[in-house]
Design an enzyme around this catalytic site. Structure first.
Site, mmCIF file in Angstrom:
data_model
loop_
_atom_site.group_PDB
_atom_site.id
_atom_site.type_symbol
_atom_site.label_atom_id
_atom_site.label_comp_id
_atom_site.label_asym_id
_atom_site.label_seq_id
_atom_site.Cartn_x
_atom_site.Cartn_y
_atom_site.Cartn_z
ATOM 1 N N CYS A 1 6.798 -6.396 7.373
ATOM 2 C CA CYS A 1 7.953 -5.918 8.138
ATOM 3 C C CYS A 1 8.276 -6.968 9.185
ATOM 4 O O CYS A 1 7.368 -7.517 9.807
ATOM 5 C CB CYS A 1 7.622 -4.586 8.822
ATOM 6 S SG CYS A 1 8.979 -3.965 9.857
ATOM 7 N N ASN B 1 -2.754 5.160 16.402
ATOM 8 C CA ASN B 1 -3.963 4.701 15.695
ATOM 9 C C ASN B 1 -4.011 3.206 15.818
ATOM 10 O O ASN B 1 -3.140 2.542 15.271
ATOM 11 C CB ASN B 1 -3.811 4.921 14.185
ATOM 12 C CG ASN B 1 -3.890 6.350 13.825
ATOM 13 O OD1 ASN B 1 -4.799 7.036 14.234
ATOM 14 N ND2 ASN B 1 -2.925 6.802 13.047
ATOM 15 N N GLU C 1 0.830 -1.201 0.000
ATOM 16 C CA GLU C 1 0.000 0.000 0.000
ATOM 17 C C GLU C 1 0.865 1.252 0.000
ATOM 18 O O GLU C 1 2.000 1.232 0.461
ATOM 19 C CB GLU C 1 -0.877 0.008 1.262
ATOM 20 C CG GLU C 1 -1.868 -1.127 1.269
ATOM 21 C CD GLU C 1 -2.644 -1.246 2.563
ATOM 22 O OE1 GLU C 1 -3.688 -1.907 2.542
ATOM 23 O OE2 GLU C 1 -2.216 -0.705 3.600
ATOM 24 N N SER D 1 12.386 6.900 7.350
ATOM 25 C CA SER D 1 12.009 6.697 8.750
ATOM 26 C C SER D 1 12.456 5.309 9.182
ATOM 27 O O SER D 1 12.166 4.318 8.520
ATOM 28 C CB SER D 1 10.484 6.822 8.882
ATOM 29 O OG SER D 1 10.068 6.492 10.186
ATOM 30 N N CYS E 1 -0.461 6.050 9.793
ATOM 31 C CA CYS E 1 0.732 5.298 10.162
ATOM 32 C C CYS E 1 0.353 4.040 10.932
ATOM 33 O O CYS E 1 -0.487 4.063 11.804
ATOM 34 C CB CYS E 1 1.632 6.112 11.074
ATOM 35 S SG CYS E 1 1.325 7.845 11.063
ATOM 36 N N LEU F 1 11.404 6.800 17.971
ATOM 37 C CA LEU F 1 11.915 6.593 19.331
ATOM 38 C C LEU F 1 10.871 5.856 20.170
ATOM 39 O O LEU F 1 11.134 4.811 20.739
ATOM 40 C CB LEU F 1 12.240 7.964 19.928
ATOM 41 C CG LEU F 1 13.449 8.067 20.833
ATOM 42 C CD1 LEU F 1 14.674 7.410 20.236
ATOM 43 C CD2 LEU F 1 13.724 9.534 21.133
ATOM 44 N N CYS G 1 6.775 -4.358 15.941
ATOM 45 C CA CYS G 1 6.422 -3.342 16.938
ATOM 46 C C CYS G 1 4.973 -3.601 17.345
ATOM 47 O O CYS G 1 4.115 -3.840 16.488
ATOM 48 C CB CYS G 1 6.574 -1.937 16.364
ATOM 49 S SG CYS G 1 8.255 -1.589 15.836
ATOM 50 N N CYS H 1 1.881 -1.642 15.853
ATOM 51 C CA CYS H 1 1.860 -1.399 14.404
ATOM 52 C C CYS H 1 1.228 -2.565 13.649
ATOM 53 O O CYS H 1 1.625 -3.722 13.825
ATOM 54 C CB CYS H 1 3.291 -1.182 13.919
ATOM 55 S SG CYS H 1 3.430 -1.111 12.113
ATOM 56 N N CYS I 1 3.387 8.722 0.892
ATOM 57 C CA CYS I 1 3.939 7.811 1.897
ATOM 58 C C CYS I 1 4.090 6.446 1.233
ATOM 59 O O CYS I 1 3.102 5.855 0.787
ATOM 60 C CB CYS I 1 2.961 7.772 3.070
ATOM 61 S SG CYS I 1 3.394 6.595 4.341
ATOM 62 N N GLY J 1 6.999 -1.548 6.057
ATOM 63 C CA GLY J 1 8.386 -1.989 6.021
ATOM 64 C C GLY J 1 9.366 -1.111 6.752
ATOM 65 O O GLY J 1 9.070 0.022 7.122
ATOM 66 N N GLU J 2 10.552 -1.670 6.987
ATOM 67 C CA GLU J 2 11.649 -0.952 7.639
ATOM 68 C C GLU J 2 12.684 -0.613 6.559
ATOM 69 O O GLU J 2 13.438 -1.493 6.114
ATOM 70 C CB GLU J 2 12.240 -1.837 8.746
ATOM 71 C CG GLU J 2 13.559 -1.354 9.317
ATOM 72 C CD GLU J 2 13.590 0.133 9.677
ATOM 73 O OE1 GLU J 2 12.733 0.595 10.450
ATOM 74 O OE2 GLU J 2 14.488 0.842 9.174
HETATM 75 N N1 SAH Z 1 9.558 1.027 9.861
HETATM 76 C C1 SAH Z 1 9.774 2.422 9.871
HETATM 77 C C2 SAH Z 1 8.886 3.179 8.906
HETATM 78 C C3 SAH Z 1 7.461 2.733 8.809
HETATM 79 S S1 SAH Z 1 6.487 3.038 10.246
HETATM 80 C C4 SAH Z 1 9.656 2.969 11.279
HETATM 81 O O1 SAH Z 1 9.215 2.240 12.157
HETATM 82 O O2 SAH Z 1 10.037 4.117 11.490
HETATM 83 C C5 SAH Z 1 6.267 4.797 10.144
HETATM 84 C C6 SAH Z 1 5.889 5.468 11.451
HETATM 85 O O3 SAH Z 1 4.580 5.041 11.871
HETATM 86 C C7 SAH Z 1 6.842 5.142 12.598
HETATM 87 O O4 SAH Z 1 7.234 6.324 13.256
HETATM 88 C C8 SAH Z 1 5.987 4.303 13.526
HETATM 89 O O5 SAH Z 1 6.417 4.432 14.872
HETATM 90 C C9 SAH Z 1 4.605 4.863 13.271
HETATM 91 N N2 SAH Z 1 3.530 3.972 13.665
HETATM 92 C C10 SAH Z 1 3.525 2.634 13.625
HETATM 93 N N3 SAH Z 1 2.363 2.154 14.084
HETATM 94 C C11 SAH Z 1 1.604 3.215 14.436
HETATM 95 C C12 SAH Z 1 0.289 3.371 14.976
HETATM 96 N N4 SAH Z 1 -0.471 2.312 15.233
HETATM 97 N N5 SAH Z 1 -0.168 4.610 15.195
HETATM 98 C C13 SAH Z 1 0.592 5.683 14.902
HETATM 99 N N6 SAH Z 1 1.833 5.610 14.392
HETATM 100 C C14 SAH Z 1 2.343 4.390 14.161
HETATM 101 FE FE1 SF4 Z 2 7.853 -1.297 13.573
HETATM 102 FE FE2 SF4 Z 2 7.993 0.376 11.467
HETATM 103 FE FE3 SF4 Z 2 8.020 -2.290 11.111
HETATM 104 FE FE4 SF4 Z 2 5.782 -1.112 11.924
HETATM 105 S S1 SF4 Z 2 6.799 -0.812 9.964
HETATM 106 S S2 SF4 Z 2 6.704 -3.023 12.738
HETATM 107 S S3 SF4 Z 2 6.603 0.545 13.219
HETATM 108 S S4 SF4 Z 2 9.569 -1.095 12.182
#
Ligand code: SAH
Ligand code: SF4
Length: 365
Positions: free
Chosen positions: A123, A301, A103, A202, A343, A226, A127, A130, A116, A170-171
């Site tokens: 990924c 979210n 997406e 990011s 996000c 962070l 986390c 996420c 975006c 993805g990362e």
């Molecule tokens: N993997 C990378 C980039 C994709 S995630 C990373 O983690 O930075 C992009 C952003 O969305 C990150 O800052 C992440 O912390 C945030 N994010 C992930 N899940 C989220 C959620 N449920 N609500 C709000 N932000 C979220």
């Molecule tokens: Fe974590 Fe970013 Fe991967 Fe989601 S996309 S699991 S926030 S590293």
């Protein structure tokens, strides 16, 4: 010329987006074409954003036909899109040549149009807050699949991007070479010519590659997710913190800002009862005080009852606490929440049989 990617939509053709300019040059030399044609080809693909070879009207018809027989300019298809009725944020669902789904999102905000984009199918980093993390990793995207998201959205969206962020699925720093190559192509002056500092990568904190970005003096903006001001909390919500601990991550951020003379953006997803107290705000200020940075606060979210945003007034208090300390802080509105495009909500269905890789199995190099 080694090239393997084939589209299932056109099995006998190669994807021309996978070619470097040198490879295109070699191809045209082989075909006996004059040198300036490569430049015209590059311009047509990347600057004019042509989607078929008929559009290369400066080429003789025979050349257009040969190119059309051998190559494709688009390798994947849009299979769905959904638009937020409130702010116009639009999420696009694509099916790649191998059937994987990813997406991308366009966010409209005043004069800004942010694209975006995804860097991986899924990924591996898991986390807890996420949605993408729940998918595991199916595979990396190629650099061509990354830029094609932008190329397709330029045609479909209401406006061209003012900002491009690697904040989709993805990362990005686990797919370093493809991501950097994609960013290089997006900003190549003779092609898409997108502003380098308006491309934001990011990362959840892949320290090794944050340092590599600094050492290679990559001209792109860096955001570090962070999400917690101390190791124990961070580890609980971001398993990657076990491999790359918070204090070492902050050192890498210091290294990056010194070496590149650029600020970093720290992203901080506010999770009620986990990291959103005023004490957390104080700690956040404390640990980042000697790092040139700005801080993006993102209320979480999520459908998961364990990972909810704090009440609005708590978000405001968190914001005030940081602002009182003369720091730059913005509460990034999580646009597109109601269409699950914000996000962390990017969770394209991937029902294909290929096995996914989850955090415990991921082989970091
Ligand atoms: N993997 C990378 C980039 C994709 S995630 C990373 O983690 O930075 C992009 C952003 O969305 C990150 O800052 C992440 O912390 C945030 N994010 C992930 N899940 C989220 C959620 N449920 N609500 C709000 N932000 C979220
Ligand atoms: Fe974590 Fe970013 Fe991967 Fe989601 S996309 S699991 S926030 S590293």
């Amino acid at each position: 010329m080694t090239f393997t990617f084939k589209s299932k939509y056109d099995l006998n053709k190669e994807n021309i987006l996978e070619y470097t300019s040198d490879e295109l040059n070699a191809l045209f030399t082989e075909m006996g074409q004059p040198g300036y044609r490569t430049f015209q080809l590059w311009k047509g693909i990347y600057s004019a954003n042509y989607t078929n070879f008929e559009q290369f009207t400066s080429f003789p018809k025979t050349l257009r036909n040969i190119l059309d027989e051998k190559f494709i300019l688009r390798s994947f298809k849009q299979i769905d899109s959904v638009q937020s009725p409130t702010d116009g944020t639009t999420k696009y669902l694509w099916e790649l040549a191998d059937g994987s789904k990813i997406e991308s999102v366009i966010i409209y905000e005043g004069k800004r149009t942010t694209y975006c984009i995804s860097s991986q199918v899924g990924c591996p980093l898991d986390c807890k807050f996420c949605a993408t993390g729940k998918m595991g990793l199916l595979r990396n995207l190629s650099h061509a699949e990354i830029i094609e998201q932008v190329m397709q959205m330029k045609v479909l969206g209401k406006s061209s991007p003012t900002n491009i962020v690697f904040m989709g699925m993805g990362e990005p720093l686990l797919n370093y070479d493809a991501v950097m190559r994609a960013a290089d192509v997006l900003s190549e002056p003779e092609g898409m010519a997108f502003s380098r500092k308006k491309i934001t990568i990011s990362t959840s904190g892949i320290i090794k590659n944050i340092r590599r970005m600094a050492d290679e003096n990559r001209p792109y903006s860096l955001a570090i997710s962070l999400n917690a001001p101390e190791q124990a909390v961070r580890e609980a919500i971001m398993p990657i913190s076990r491999k790359y601990p918070l204090d070492e991550l902050l050192n890498a951020a210091r290294y990056y800002t010194k070496k590149t003379e650029k600020r970093v953006t720290f992203e901080y997803v506010l999770l009620n009862g986990i990291n959103a107290s005023l004490k957390d705000a104080q700690k956040l200020l404390q640990i980042t005080k000697d790092i040139p940075c700005k801080i993006n606060i993102i209320p979480c979210n999520s459908d998961d009852p364990n990972y909810q945003p704090p009440p609005d007034e708590q978000v405001v208090k968190f914001d005030r606490m940081v602002n009182a300390n003369q720091r730059t802080i913005t509460i990034r509105k999580s646009k597109g929440w109601e269409i699950q495009a914000a996000c962390g909500q990017l969770y394209a269905e991937n029902k294909q049989k290929s096995r996914k890789t989850v955090f415990n199995e991921y082989k970091f190099d």
